[in-house]
Design a protein around this motif. Structure first.
Motif, PDB file in Angstrom:
ATOM      1  N   ILE A   1       6.054   6.357  10.403  1.00  0.00           N
ATOM      2  CA  ILE A   1       5.781   6.829  11.764  1.00  0.00           C
ATOM      3  C   ILE A   1       4.362   7.418  11.836  1.00  0.00           C
ATOM      4  O   ILE A   1       3.623   7.166  12.776  1.00  0.00           O
ATOM      5  N   GLN A   2       3.995   8.161  10.800  1.00  0.00           N
ATOM      6  CA  GLN A   2       2.638   8.718  10.780  1.00  0.00           C
ATOM      7  C   GLN A   2       1.580   7.628  10.695  1.00  0.00           C
ATOM      8  O   GLN A   2       0.522   7.733  11.318  1.00  0.00           O
ATOM      9  N   ILE A   3       1.870   6.568   9.925  1.00  0.00           N
ATOM     10  CA  ILE A   3       0.918   5.454   9.812  1.00  0.00           C
ATOM     11  C   ILE A   3       0.751   4.787  11.175  1.00  0.00           C
ATOM     12  O   ILE A   3      -0.356   4.478  11.605  1.00  0.00           O
ATOM     13  N   ARG A   4       1.883   4.594  11.877  1.00  0.00           N
ATOM     14  CA  ARG A   4       1.804   3.989  13.211  1.00  0.00           C
ATOM     15  C   ARG A   4       0.931   4.841  14.140  1.00  0.00           C
ATOM     16  O   ARG A   4       0.064   4.326  14.832  1.00  0.00           O
ATOM     17  N   GLU A   5       1.187   6.153  14.123  1.00  0.00           N
ATOM     18  CA  GLU A   5       0.424   7.027  15.016  1.00  0.00           C
ATOM     19  C   GLU A   5      -1.064   6.968  14.681  1.00  0.00           C
ATOM     20  O   GLU A   5      -1.910   6.922  15.568  1.00  0.00           O
ATOM     21  N   PHE A   6      -1.349   6.948  13.391  1.00  0.00           N
ATOM     22  CA  PHE A   6      -2.746   6.907  12.948  1.00  0.00           C
ATOM     23  C   PHE A   6      -3.384   5.570  13.330  1.00  0.00           C
ATOM     24  O   PHE A   6      -4.500   5.520  13.830  1.00  0.00           O
TER      25      PHE A   6
ATOM     26  N   GLU B   1       7.787  -3.401   6.887  1.00  0.00           N
ATOM     27  CA  GLU B   1       8.154  -4.159   5.674  1.00  0.00           C
ATOM     28  C   GLU B   1       7.873  -3.367   4.393  1.00  0.00           C
ATOM     29  O   GLU B   1       8.427  -3.669   3.344  1.00  0.00           O
ATOM     30  N   ASN B   2       6.979  -2.386   4.493  1.00  0.00           N
ATOM     31  CA  ASN B   2       6.514  -1.687   3.297  1.00  0.00           C
ATOM     32  C   ASN B   2       7.628  -0.858   2.650  1.00  0.00           C
ATOM     33  O   ASN B   2       8.319  -0.102   3.320  1.00  0.00           O
ATOM     34  N   GLU B   3       7.777  -1.026   1.340  1.00  0.00           N
ATOM     35  CA  GLU B   3       8.854  -0.302   0.647  1.00  0.00           C
ATOM     36  C   GLU B   3       8.355   0.939  -0.078  1.00  0.00           C
ATOM     37  O   GLU B   3       9.133   1.676  -0.671  1.00  0.00           O
ATOM     38  N   ASN B   4       7.025   1.156  -0.057  1.00  0.00           N
ATOM     39  CA  ASN B   4       6.472   2.325  -0.757  1.00  0.00           C
ATOM     40  C   ASN B   4       6.356   3.554   0.137  1.00  0.00           C
ATOM     41  O   ASN B   4       5.942   4.605  -0.313  1.00  0.00           O
ATOM     42  N   THR B   5       6.694   3.390   1.408  1.00  0.00           N
ATOM     43  CA  THR B   5       6.520   4.510   2.328  1.00  0.00           C
ATOM     44  C   THR B   5       7.864   4.920   2.935  1.00  0.00           C
ATOM     45  O   THR B   5       8.719   4.071   3.176  1.00  0.00           O
ATOM     46  N   SER B   6       8.008   6.224   3.160  1.00  0.00           N
ATOM     47  CA  SER B   6       9.241   6.725   3.771  1.00  0.00           C
ATOM     48  C   SER B   6       9.168   6.498   5.281  1.00  0.00           C
ATOM     49  O   SER B   6       8.094   6.189   5.813  1.00  0.00           O
ATOM     50  N   LEU B   7      10.299   6.665   5.936  1.00  0.00           N
ATOM     51  CA  LEU B   7      10.335   6.481   7.389  1.00  0.00           C
ATOM     52  C   LEU B   7       9.343   7.424   8.071  1.00  0.00           C
ATOM     53  O   LEU B   7       8.604   7.042   8.968  1.00  0.00           O
ATOM     54  N   ASP B   8       9.330   8.656   7.582  1.00  0.00           N
ATOM     55  CA  ASP B   8       8.436   9.649   8.159  1.00  0.00           C
ATOM     56  C   ASP B   8       6.970   9.224   8.010  1.00  0.00           C
ATOM     57  O   ASP B   8       6.170   9.362   8.935  1.00  0.00           O
ATOM     58  N   GLU B   9       6.643   8.672   6.845  1.00  0.00           N
ATOM     59  CA  GLU B   9       5.271   8.205   6.610  1.00  0.00           C
ATOM     60  C   GLU B   9       4.943   7.002   7.487  1.00  0.00           C
ATOM     61  O   GLU B   9       3.842   6.891   8.019  1.00  0.00           O
TER      62      GLU B   9
ATOM     63  N   GLY C   1      -1.446  -7.916  10.815  1.00  0.00           N
ATOM     64  CA  GLY C   1      -0.837  -7.795   9.482  1.00  0.00           C
ATOM     65  C   GLY C   1      -0.524  -6.342   9.158  1.00  0.00           C
ATOM     66  O   GLY C   1       0.511  -6.033   8.563  1.00  0.00           O
ATOM     67  N   LEU C   2      -1.439  -5.468   9.556  1.00  0.00           N
ATOM     68  CA  LEU C   2      -1.227  -4.036   9.340  1.00  0.00           C
ATOM     69  C   LEU C   2       0.058  -3.579  10.026  1.00  0.00           C
ATOM     70  O   LEU C   2       0.923  -2.957   9.400  1.00  0.00           O
ATOM     71  N   TYR C   3       0.202  -3.908  11.314  1.00  0.00           N
ATOM     72  CA  TYR C   3       1.386  -3.455  12.047  1.00  0.00           C
ATOM     73  C   TYR C   3       2.665  -4.063  11.478  1.00  0.00           C
ATOM     74  O   TYR C   3       3.674  -3.397  11.357  1.00  0.00           O
ATOM     75  N   ARG C   4       2.583  -5.369  11.139  1.00  0.00           N
ATOM     76  CA  ARG C   4       3.768  -6.010  10.566  1.00  0.00           C
ATOM     77  C   ARG C   4       4.202  -5.332   9.291  1.00  0.00           C
ATOM     78  O   ARG C   4       5.379  -5.186   9.012  1.00  0.00           O
ATOM     79  N   SER C   5       3.202  -4.917   8.488  1.00  0.00           N
ATOM     80  CA  SER C   5       3.530  -4.380   7.168  1.00  0.00           C
ATOM     81  C   SER C   5       4.202  -3.022   7.258  1.00  0.00           C
ATOM     82  O   SER C   5       4.901  -2.612   6.340  1.00  0.00           O
ATOM     83  N   ILE C   6       4.010  -2.324   8.371  1.00  0.00           N
ATOM     84  CA  ILE C   6       4.515  -0.952   8.435  1.00  0.00           C
ATOM     85  C   ILE C   6       6.023  -0.916   8.194  1.00  0.00           C
ATOM     86  O   ILE C   6       6.511  -0.130   7.394  1.00  0.00           O
TER      87      ILE C   6
ATOM     88  N   LEU D   1       0.819  -1.221   0.000  1.00  0.00           N
ATOM     89  CA  LEU D   1       0.000   0.000   0.000  1.00  0.00           C
ATOM     90  C   LEU D   1       0.851   1.270   0.000  1.00  0.00           C
ATOM     91  O   LEU D   1       1.986   1.257   0.457  1.00  0.00           O
ATOM     92  N   SER D   2       0.260   2.338  -0.517  1.00  0.00           N
ATOM     93  CA  SER D   2       0.915   3.644  -0.429  1.00  0.00           C
ATOM     94  C   SER D   2       0.441   4.318   0.862  1.00  0.00           C
ATOM     95  O   SER D   2      -0.502   3.857   1.510  1.00  0.00           O
ATOM     96  N   PHE D   3       1.082   5.422   1.191  1.00  0.00           N
ATOM     97  CA  PHE D   3       0.743   6.155   2.417  1.00  0.00           C
ATOM     98  C   PHE D   3      -0.755   6.479   2.484  1.00  0.00           C
ATOM     99  O   PHE D   3      -1.429   6.179   3.463  1.00  0.00           O
ATOM    100  N   ASN D   4      -1.291   7.063   1.399  1.00  0.00           N
ATOM    101  CA  ASN D   4      -2.705   7.457   1.414  1.00  0.00           C
ATOM    102  C   ASN D   4      -3.637   6.264   1.497  1.00  0.00           C
ATOM    103  O   ASN D   4      -4.689   6.335   2.126  1.00  0.00           O
ATOM    104  N   GLU D   5      -3.236   5.161   0.852  1.00  0.00           N
ATOM    105  CA  GLU D   5      -4.070   3.955   0.925  1.00  0.00           C
ATOM    106  C   GLU D   5      -4.144   3.433   2.359  1.00  0.00           C
ATOM    107  O   GLU D   5      -5.205   3.018   2.828  1.00  0.00           O
ATOM    108  N   TYR D   6      -3.011   3.469   3.043  1.00  0.00           N
ATOM    109  CA  TYR D   6      -3.015   3.061   4.452  1.00  0.00           C
ATOM    110  C   TYR D   6      -4.052   3.848   5.243  1.00  0.00           C
ATOM    111  O   TYR D   6      -4.883   3.282   5.945  1.00  0.00           O
ATOM    112  N   LEU D   7      -3.950   5.174   5.135  1.00  0.00           N
ATOM    113  CA  LEU D   7      -4.836   6.025   5.924  1.00  0.00           C
ATOM    114  C   LEU D   7      -6.287   5.725   5.598  1.00  0.00           C
ATOM    115  O   LEU D   7      -7.140   5.621   6.488  1.00  0.00           O
ATOM    116  N   ASN D   8      -6.536   5.534   4.315  1.00  0.00           N
ATOM    117  CA  ASN D   8      -7.890   5.268   3.862  1.00  0.00           C
ATOM    118  C   ASN D   8      -8.427   3.933   4.408  1.00  0.00           C
ATOM    119  O   ASN D   8      -9.535   3.866   4.937  1.00  0.00           O
ATOM    120  N   TYR D   9      -7.608   2.884   4.312  1.00  0.00           N
ATOM    121  CA  TYR D   9      -8.063   1.580   4.801  1.00  0.00           C
ATOM    122  C   TYR D   9      -8.214   1.569   6.327  1.00  0.00           C
ATOM    123  O   TYR D   9      -9.146   0.956   6.859  1.00  0.00           O
TER     124      TYR D   9
END
Ligand SMILES: [Zn+2]
Length: 180
Positions: free
Chosen positions: A49-54, A39-47, A32-37, A10-18
Motif C-alpha cells: 500500500i505504501q509503494i502504491r501511494e509513493f 505480484e511481489n512476494e517480498n513485500t507485506s500488504l502494508d508495504e 510493469g511497476l504497478y503490475r508487480s505491486i 524487489l524489496s520495499f526499499n528497492e522499490y522506493l529507491n527505483y
C-alpha cells in the motif's frame, strides 16, 4: 542506466529507491511497476500500500490511464487490502466506466485509434462489467468478475461434479458386485 531486474523481485526499499530515481533508468516500465505491486512476494500488504501511494505521487496520470489500458491491474492495485462486497464491485465498475468515457473523450481528440478496444457484452444484463471498454485479448477481469464467465465456470464445475459422482456410484456398484 538499466534496472535489469524484475520489479516483482524487489524489496520495499528497492522499490522506493527505483521510483525516486526512475528518470535515471531507461528500462523503467510504469505499467510493469504497478503490475508487480500485487505480484511481489517480498513485500507485506502494508508495504504494498505504501509503494502504491509513493508510486502515485510520481505517476498518478499513468495510474488513472490504467483504467483503460489495464483495468484489472488498476482494480487490484487500487483495492489492495480491502474486502469488497458485490455492491462495492458494482460501484467500482461504475466509476471505471465513467472515467473511461472521460479519458477516451479527452484522448480521442489527440488519437483516433481506439479500434482495438471494444465494449464488454457477455449477454448478462446484471454483469458489472457491461459497457466497460476492453482491449481485445488479455483481460483477467473477464474471467474473475464477468457474470457470464462466472456462470459458465459454475456450470462446468457442476457437470464435472455430476460426472465424478456418477463414476463413484458406478464403482460402488462394481465393488458390491465383486463382493457377491
Ligand atoms: Zn460479463
Amino acid at each position: 542506466m538499466k534496472i535489469d531486474r524484475k520489479f516483482n523481485t524487489l524489496s520495499f526499499n528497492e522499490y522506493l529507491n527505483y521510483i525516486d530515481n526512475h528518470k535515471q533508468y531507461c528500462d523503467f516500465n510504469t505499467l510493469g511497476l504497478y503490475r508487480s505491486i500485487f505480484e511481489n512476494e517480498n513485500t507485506s500488504l502494508d508495504e504494498k500500500i505504501q509503494i502504491r501511494e509513493f508510486a502515485n505521487k510520481h505517476f498518478e496520470k499513468t495510474f488513472e490511464f490504467l483504467q483503460i489500458k489495464d483495468p484489472w491491474t488498476y482494480i487490484k492495485v487500487k483495492t489492495l487490502g480491502l474486502e469488497l462486497t458485490n455492491g462495492d464491485k458494482d460501484e467500482l465498475w461504475r466509476q471505471i466506466r465513467k472515467n473511461q468515457e472521460l479519458i477516451l473523450k479527452k484522448k480521442r481528440i489527440k488519437h483516433q485509434n481506439f479500434g482495438e478496444y471494444s465494449k464488454h457484452n457477455c449477454g448478462y444484463e446484471t454483469c458489472p462489467m457491461n459497457g466497460i471498454m476492453i482491449k481485445q485479448g488479455s483481460f483477467m477481469a473477464e474471467y474473475e468478475m464477468c457474470i457470464g464467465n462466472i456462470n459458465k465456470y459454475a456450470q462446468k464445475q457442476k457437470s464435472e461434479r455430476r460426472k465424478s459422482e456418477r463414476k463413484s456410484e458406478k464403482s460402488i456398484i462394481k465393488n458390491e458386485l465383486d463382493l457377491e
